[in-house]
Enzyme design. Structure first.
Site, mmCIF file in Angstrom:
data_model
loop_
_atom_site.group_PDB
_atom_site.id
_atom_site.type_symbol
_atom_site.label_atom_id
_atom_site.label_comp_id
_atom_site.label_asym_id
_atom_site.label_seq_id
_atom_site.Cartn_x
_atom_site.Cartn_y
_atom_site.Cartn_z
ATOM 1 N N GLU A 84 13.519 44.826 -3.073
ATOM 2 C CA GLU A 84 12.343 43.972 -2.874
ATOM 3 C C GLU A 84 12.547 42.788 -3.799
ATOM 4 O OE1 GLU A 84 9.399 42.067 -3.349
ATOM 5 O OE2 GLU A 84 8.276 43.761 -4.196
ATOM 6 N N GLU A 93 10.892 29.701 -6.297
ATOM 7 C CA GLU A 93 9.649 30.401 -6.653
ATOM 8 C C GLU A 93 9.208 29.893 -8.036
ATOM 9 O OE1 GLU A 93 10.680 34.534 -6.966
ATOM 10 O OE2 GLU A 93 8.821 35.173 -6.037
ATOM 11 N N CYS A 121 5.470 38.130 -6.492
ATOM 12 C CA CYS A 121 6.528 37.778 -5.532
ATOM 13 C C CYS A 121 5.942 37.344 -4.189
ATOM 14 C CB CYS A 121 7.530 38.909 -5.371
ATOM 15 S SG CYS A 121 6.757 40.468 -5.010
ATOM 16 N N GLY A 147 12.787 42.935 -8.000
ATOM 17 C CA GLY A 147 13.110 41.907 -8.989
ATOM 18 C C GLY A 147 13.724 40.699 -8.317
ATOM 19 N N SER A 148 14.543 39.982 -9.048
ATOM 20 C CA SER A 148 15.081 38.724 -8.532
ATOM 21 C C SER A 148 16.204 38.953 -7.519
ATOM 22 C CB SER A 148 15.618 37.890 -9.691
ATOM 23 O OG SER A 148 16.664 38.592 -10.330
ATOM 24 N N LYS A 191 14.035 52.700 -14.669
ATOM 25 C CA LYS A 191 14.279 51.757 -15.755
ATOM 26 C C LYS A 191 13.271 50.626 -15.625
ATOM 27 C CE LYS A 191 16.229 48.017 -16.204
ATOM 28 N NZ LYS A 191 15.161 47.466 -17.061
HETATM 29 P P1 ADP Z 1 12.509 38.764 -13.197
HETATM 30 O O1 ADP Z 1 13.008 37.401 -12.873
HETATM 31 O O2 ADP Z 1 11.296 39.194 -12.482
HETATM 32 O O3 ADP Z 1 12.512 39.104 -14.663
HETATM 33 P P2 ADP Z 1 14.867 40.362 -12.930
HETATM 34 O O4 ADP Z 1 15.570 40.595 -11.633
HETATM 35 O O5 ADP Z 1 15.587 39.672 -14.006
HETATM 36 O O6 ADP Z 1 13.537 39.667 -12.482
HETATM 37 O O7 ADP Z 1 14.323 41.727 -13.520
HETATM 38 C C1 ADP Z 1 13.842 42.784 -12.734
HETATM 39 C C2 ADP Z 1 14.377 44.081 -13.293
HETATM 40 O O8 ADP Z 1 15.793 44.055 -13.224
HETATM 41 C C3 ADP Z 1 14.040 44.332 -14.756
HETATM 42 O O9 ADP Z 1 13.779 45.708 -14.933
HETATM 43 C C4 ADP Z 1 15.305 43.932 -15.462
HETATM 44 O O10 ADP Z 1 15.483 44.596 -16.696
HETATM 45 C C5 ADP Z 1 16.339 44.423 -14.470
HETATM 46 N N1 ADP Z 1 17.677 43.827 -14.602
HETATM 47 C C6 ADP Z 1 18.021 42.584 -15.011
HETATM 48 N N2 ADP Z 1 19.358 42.434 -14.976
HETATM 49 C C7 ADP Z 1 19.886 43.607 -14.546
HETATM 50 C C8 ADP Z 1 21.221 44.109 -14.282
HETATM 51 N N3 ADP Z 1 22.297 43.343 -14.449
HETATM 52 N N4 ADP Z 1 21.338 45.367 -13.825
HETATM 53 C C9 ADP Z 1 20.265 46.152 -13.626
HETATM 54 N N5 ADP Z 1 19.004 45.758 -13.842
HETATM 55 C C10 ADP Z 1 18.806 44.500 -14.294
#
Ligand code: ADP
Length: 483
Positions: free
Chosen positions: A254, A385, A288, A232-233, A178
């Site tokens: 990560e 960050e 990151c 991601g976050s 995804k």
């Molecule tokens: P960033 O701050 O870099 O946008 P996110 O953690 O929000 O980081 O996004 C990283 C990935 O996680 C993206 O692919 C985003 O669509 C996905 N994402 C965000 N929220 C959710 C969730 N609740 N469940 C699964 N994936 C998510």
């Protein structure tokens, strides 16, 4: 605004077929540099995700049986096609993500290097024979864990996926990916390349959505998925870890960073400035492992700050497709607001703006490269960050203080420091609380070394000889009655 012509797919990829969302829903992908709509992609939910997981589940039964050498051949071909298409893939990435074209080219080569690396690692899924009691033989074999759910971010739309996908399929796993809703086109391009390379249907699937929580929920609540790999976050990582506990899915995370770059009094200052520029402004700071805090010994702080400000001010800001551009747009307006908040807060606490500090005159989400001196460790920018082109300089007066400031964060992804004293180099490298340390070097990412963090920055390692372990289970086999 009309869509521009793209030579790569804009449908999702499930079980070897290019598909729309069940109800035909879609969402637009915009060029962050000018807001132009590049494409509409399917807006999928739980039902489509479930079908992708089931396809990956069926494909797993065959893919795991394929001899490693055959898997390796396909991996190698994917990497080769990526390099043959490097220019088109880089162009597409700059359009959807904004980074300068030269950086996009570099990312495609970096992504391809994971396929090359894991094509070789594929053949090294060694087991073990353990000495045991005389009537028994104890064996350990390694087997692929199963279907993998891979969730990736927008800052490196190709490489973050490539390093998960390459390791997973090398191990014999199958993948439902995804990509981030802001940058799915590079992931779809990778799917097309995998198809061209002969990867069987169902082994790699891409579900596009702008409802990430729905897709994430299906990936974690579906017991067929045995592994979640996420970049991601930290906030979303926590959500996924909680959800993954339902079916005890193995997780690699990560997550966010807050990297210090320490400049000691014995550093080669010009080298430190060059490293700082690379570590701060690559991808407009949206990395990151970007240096987020510049900790500089008081005796060299002013000189370092002047050199960094001069070098920063010389960087050209603009559309990533324009020649000579070093800093592209930020990904979206909220990213600019965060940068402004961090600067305003630091200035309110006594920081001085040496260069930049404002939105760029190009407008939209362009921001000036910014250097702040005299930043307080109480400032927001020290703790969060920034993910933007801002370099805050904080000075310290002893090695202990510098190290203490560097570790004064719950994050621990990357750290950097500059020193020419061998004993200090070992002392500091061993005491920094991070998964990766760059010493007199900030270009640390490579497929051959383990990438990952400690503390709030995550779990597990990607790439290197360790990267495939994340997708393998060890099985112990005890043979009895052997006399
Ligand atoms: P960033 O701050 O870099 O946008 P996110 O953690 O929000 O980081 O996004 C990283 C990935 O996680 C993206 O692919 C985003 O669509 C996905 N994402 C965000 N929220 C959710 C969730 N609740 N469940 C699964 N994936 C998510």
């Amino acid at each position: 605004m009309g869509s521009i012509e793209l030579s790569f797919p804009t449908q999702a990829y499930i079980n070897g077929a290019w598909v729309e969302a069940d109800q035909g829903a879609s969402f637009p992908i915009e060029n962050p540099s000018n807001g132009q709509v590049l494409a509409q992609v399917p807006n999928m939910g739980q039902a489509e995700t479930r079908r992708a997981i089931e396809a990956a589940g069926a494909a797993f039964l065959l893919w795991r049986e394929r001899p490693a050498l055959e898997r390796a051949e396909i991996l190698r071909r994917i990497g080769q096609i990526m390099m043959a298409e490097q220019e088109c893939l880089a162009h597409l990435m700059t359009l959807e993500q904004g980074k300068p074209l030269a950086e996009s080219r570099g990312e495609i080569a970096y992504g391809a290097s994971y396929f090359d690396w894991f094509a070789d690692e594929c053949r090294r899924g060694y087991g073990a024979i353990i000495p045991g009691p005389s009537d028994r033989r104890l064996l350990v074999i390694q087997q692929p864990i199963g279907v993998v759910g891979a969730i990736t971010p927008w800052n490196f739309p190709n490489a973050m996926l490539a390093r998960k996908m390459a390791a997973a399929i090398a191990a014999g796993c199958t993948v439902v990916a995804k990509p981030a809703e802001l940058t799915p086109l590079s992931a779809l391009a990778l799917a097309e390349i995998s198809q061209q390379a002969g990867l069987p249907a169902g082994v790699f699937n891409v579900v596009t959505t702008n409802q990430p929580a729905q897709v994430g929920a299906e990936l974690t609540h579906n017991a067929l998925v045995r592994k979640i790999t996420f970049t991601g976050s930290t906030e979303v990582g926590r959500i996924l870890l909680k959800q993954a506990s339902e079916h005890i899915q193995k997780c690699s995370m990560e997550l966010g960073g807050n990297a210090p770059l320490i400049v000691f009094e014995d550093a080669d200052l010009d080298r430190a400035v060059a490293g700082a520029i690379a570590a701060k402004y690559r991808n407009a700071g949206q990395v990151c492992i970007a240096a987020n805090r510049f900790l500089v010994h008081a005796s060299v702080a002013q000189l370092f700050a002047e050199k960094l400000a001069t070098a920063s001010a010389a960087l050209k800001v603009g559309d990533g497709l324009e020649p000579g551009v070093a800093i592209g747009p930020l990904i979206e307006p909220v990213a600019v607001e965060k940068v402004e908040r961090h600067i305003a807060d630091a200035v309110a606490r006594g920081a001085k703006i040496l260069t930049g500090g404002n939105r760029h005159k190009l407008g939209h989400t362009f921001f000036e490269p910014t250097v702040l001196s005299n930043v307080s460790p109480q400032a927001l920018i020290f703790h969060e960050e920034t993910f933007g082109p801002v370099a805050p300089i904080i000075s310290f007066s002893s090695e202990e203080e510098g190290l203490h400031l560097a570790n004064a964060t719950p994050f621990g992804l990357a750290s950097y420091f500059y020193s020419q004293d061998l004993a200090r180099i070992f002392r500091i490298a061993e005491k920094l609380e991070s998964g990766m340390v760059g010493v007199n070097e900030t270009s640390i990412s490579t497929a051959v070394a383990p990438f990952g963090g400690v503390k709030y920055s995550g779990l597990g390692r990607e790439g290197s000889l360790y990267g495939m372990e994340e997708y393998l289970e060890k099985k112990y086999i005890c043979l009895g009655g052997i006399n």
